[in-house]
Scaffold this active site. Structure first.
Site, PDB file in Angstrom:
ATOM      1  N   CYS A 160       0.825  -1.213   0.000  1.00 53.08           N
ATOM      2  CA  CYS A 160       0.000   0.000   0.000  1.00 53.08           C
ATOM      3  C   CYS A 160       0.854   1.255   0.000  1.00 53.08           C
ATOM      4  CB  CYS A 160      -0.958   0.020   1.185  1.00 53.08           C
ATOM      5  SG  CYS A 160      -2.209   1.319   1.016  1.00 53.08           S
ATOM      6  N   CYS A 340      -5.908   2.048  -4.305  1.00 53.35           N
ATOM      7  CA  CYS A 340      -5.368   2.748  -3.149  1.00 53.35           C
ATOM      8  C   CYS A 340      -6.313   3.896  -2.787  1.00 53.35           C
ATOM      9  CB  CYS A 340      -3.971   3.287  -3.454  1.00 53.35           C
ATOM     10  SG  CYS A 340      -3.153   4.051  -2.023  1.00 53.35           S
TER      11      CYS A 340
END
Length: 406
Positions: A160, A340
């Site tokens: 991430c 994201c």
């Protein structure tokens, strides 16, 4: 012990793959090798650090998530013997398999930053990359009324890649709402050359960098932390490209640690030169051993390492395993999707979705949800919809917007 299919890892990739396999063929003999008792919804830790989720909301018992029909072996893998179709466990036991799925995630290399491990969770040093530390992030954010807050991002690849700056935005949002933002100096130190890897999303993010008056320091990598003195040390480049060492005092330091493939994969015959599980980026089948597949953060695929990527990968691997068992041609349809949700403020998110090569790949039409700008709908998706989808769809083999196609 022998099993049709052995899955290494009881995280998002391992459990989702097992569930998708059993959905296709309930008679399969599947074992999941996982040492931990708890399973964590890691995308929620940013929200814990921002005061939106409670810590407990992101945890489930491992046993409660193991799919019915799969066997859980509570152990760790120490080595691979792919020529013999075997893995060896940390207790010395050997497991035989017909098909192997490797999905243990990646490892957080806290020790690569001098002094960091000794001061985590105290002296104003925190990280949303650990379950036990995310609440400390929120505690620091609430208590800081004036001073310096530093946020760091190490060299890629990391899981991430937006999470380091998400922590900065949510902190800045709280300080703005509570009227103390003007008394806090925010800096984002990124070992990389830019704010985000997909340029299309940078304009929206830069508006929030300006809003929170954050300074951006690129090509600066955190190399040491002195918690007692509250000093962070960075290796960087000056304007002329010369190597420099920079020391910064801080009141709050949010660290994203360096990351790499797990050591037992690096040391194995399954790894590429960089240590990652060497798989084809379309089929996720190992490049040399055709009865081995990879899912998630441990693989060599050049996509963003996110839960959104795993949601797409697990059904493809499950489909390909069933095809392999039935001597059919494999799919090669994973296009590198990753997502994201960039939490730029409390109540708004820039929903970044992209595939291989940084191509913007939105799930929804722009009239419904424009991911290039901050929206409340994207926040609702992140805060309410995605946790439900994760636990009640993805981990149960219900392939919401992820069913593989030729």
């Amino acid at each position: 012990m022998s099993h049709n299919i052995v899955i290494i890892g009881g995280g998002a990739g391992g459990i989702a793959t097992a569930a998708s396999l059993l959905k296709r063929d309930a008679s399969l003999n599947i074992s999941i090798i996982e040492p931990q008792n708890e399973h964590y919804y890691q995308p929620g830790w940013t929200m814990v650090g921002g005061g939106i989720f409670s810590q407990a909301e992101t945890a489930r018992s491992m046993q409660s998530l193991i799919p019915s029909g799969a066997t859980w072996l509570q152990a760790s893998v120490s080595s691979f013997q792919p020529e013999q179709n075997q893995v060896t466990l940390d207790n010395g036991d050997t497991i035989n398999y017909d098909i192997l799925v490797v999905s243990p995630g990646l490892q957080l290399d806290w020790g690569k930053v001098a002094g960091l491990e000794e001061t985590l969770g105290k002296n104003g040093v925190t990280s949303n990359y650990r379950y036990d530390l995310a609440p400390y992030t929120w505690e620091l954010v609430q208590n800081l009324k004036a001073g310096t807050a530093l946020f760091t991002q190490p060299p890629m690849p990391i899981k991430c890649a937006g999470a380091p700056q998400k922590a900065m935005y949510l902190s800045g949002s709280h300080w703005a709402k509570t009227g103390v933002l003007n008394d806090i100096n925010i800096s984002f130190y990124n070992a990389g050359p830019g704010l985000f890897g997909v340029a299309d999303y940078i304009p929206a993010l830069m508006e929030y960098v300006k809003k929170y008056r954050a300074s951006l320091e690129f090509s600066h990598n955190l190399i040491a932390v002195d918690g007692d003195k509250k000093i962070a040390t960075f290796a960087g480049k000056d304007a002329d490209g010369n190597d420099v060492t920079v020391e910064r005092e801080f009141d709050m330091l949010h660290v994203c640690p360096p990351q790499s493939a797990p050591d037992f994969i690096k040391a194995s015959p399954l790894a590429n030169e960089a240590g990652w599980l060497d798989v084809d980026q379309g089929s996720l089948q190992h490049s040399q051993h055709k009865n081995i597949f990879g899912v998630g953060d441990c693989t060599s695929t050049p996509n963003a390492k996110t839960a959104g990527a795993v949601r797409q990968q697990a059904p493809i691997v499950a489909e390909n395993i069933v095809r392999l068992l039935n001597s059919k041609a494999l799919l090669s349809c994973y296009g590198g999707y990753g997502s994201c949700p960039l939490t730029v403020e409390h109540g708004k998110i820039v929903l970044a979705e992209f595939s291989y090569g940084g191509k913007v790949t939105p799930t929804f039409p722009t009239w419904l949800l424009n991911g290039l700008v901050p929206t409340r709908l994207a926040w609702f998706l992140k805060a309410k919809v995605l946790p439900y989808v994760y636990f009640n769809r993805m981990l149960k083999g219900k392939e919401w917007l992820a069913e593989p196609k030729d």
